[in-house]
Design a protein around this motif. Structure first.
Motif, mmCIF file in Angstrom:
data_model
loop_
_atom_site.group_PDB
_atom_site.id
_atom_site.type_symbol
_atom_site.label_atom_id
_atom_site.label_comp_id
_atom_site.label_asym_id
_atom_site.label_seq_id
_atom_site.Cartn_x
_atom_site.Cartn_y
_atom_site.Cartn_z
ATOM 1 N N SER A 1 2.151 3.362 13.799
ATOM 2 C CA SER A 1 1.721 4.212 12.697
ATOM 3 C C SER A 1 2.942 4.788 11.997
ATOM 4 N N ILE A 2 2.731 5.227 10.767
ATOM 5 C CA ILE A 2 3.771 5.901 9.989
ATOM 6 C C ILE A 2 3.178 7.171 9.435
ATOM 7 N N ASN A 3 3.837 8.301 9.669
ATOM 8 C CA ASN A 3 3.294 9.558 9.178
ATOM 9 C C ASN A 3 3.447 9.644 7.662
ATOM 10 N N ARG B 1 -0.935 4.498 -0.822
ATOM 11 C CA ARG B 1 -0.542 3.704 0.336
ATOM 12 C C ARG B 1 -1.738 2.998 0.944
ATOM 13 N N ASP B 2 -1.429 1.898 1.604
ATOM 14 C CA ASP B 2 -2.413 1.131 2.355
ATOM 15 C C ASP B 2 -1.986 1.221 3.815
ATOM 16 N N ASN C 1 0.683 -0.885 6.062
ATOM 17 C CA ASN C 1 1.930 -0.103 6.129
ATOM 18 C C ASN C 1 2.727 -0.261 4.837
ATOM 19 N N THR C 2 2.046 -0.137 3.727
ATOM 20 C CA THR C 2 2.654 -0.340 2.428
ATOM 21 C C THR C 2 2.413 0.876 1.544
ATOM 22 N N VAL C 3 3.449 1.254 0.817
ATOM 23 C CA VAL C 3 3.351 2.354 -0.131
ATOM 24 C C VAL C 3 3.671 1.824 -1.521
ATOM 25 N N TYR C 4 2.980 2.358 -2.504
ATOM 26 C CA TYR C 4 3.145 1.926 -3.884
ATOM 27 C C TYR C 4 3.533 3.115 -4.754
#
Length: 122
Positions: free
Chosen positions: A30-32, A71-72, A76-79
């Motif tokens: 996970s990523i906070n 983000r998705d 684990n992707t941020v836009y």
């Protein structure tokens, strides 16, 4: 263990739009928080926008109303959707991921991508 790969930078005219993407890969559980920062020539790196896993967002005043971060979590992707771009938005944009929990049990803080150049012409 972890890699952040940014894409979507380029050259655009003032008033135009660009969308940046940053995909995190590796042994990630996970990523906070994920976010975007930028650094213009001769200036310090500054926050553009951040988003938590709960999708709480924070924006620099200079981009509020023009930029949208999303983000998705599954990918684990941020836009970063950037609209109404101005010449002063010209900078190298860096992706950041904070408090990455890996499947090995190692936690990583404050991890940076390599950066992608955004140039806005007047």
């Amino acid at each position: 263990q972890v890699q952040l790969v940014e894409s979507g930078g380029g050259l655009v005219q003032a008033g135009g739009s660009l969308t940046l993407s940053c995909a995190a890969s590796g042994r990630i559980f996970s990523i906070n928080a994920m976010g975007w920062y930028r650094q213009a020539p001769g200036k310090q790196r500054e926050l553009v926008a951040t988003i938590t896993s709960a999708r709480n967002t924070n924006y620099a005043d200079s981009v509020k109303g023009r930029f949208t971060i999303s983000r998705d979590n599954a990918k684990n992707t941020v836009y970063l959707q950037m609209n109404s771009l101005k010449p002063e938005d010209t900078a190298v944009y860096y992706c950041n991921a904070d408090r990455i929990a890996t499947i090995t049990g190692i936690n990583i803080s404050n991890y940076w991508g390599q950066g992608t150049q955004v140039t806005v012409s007047s």
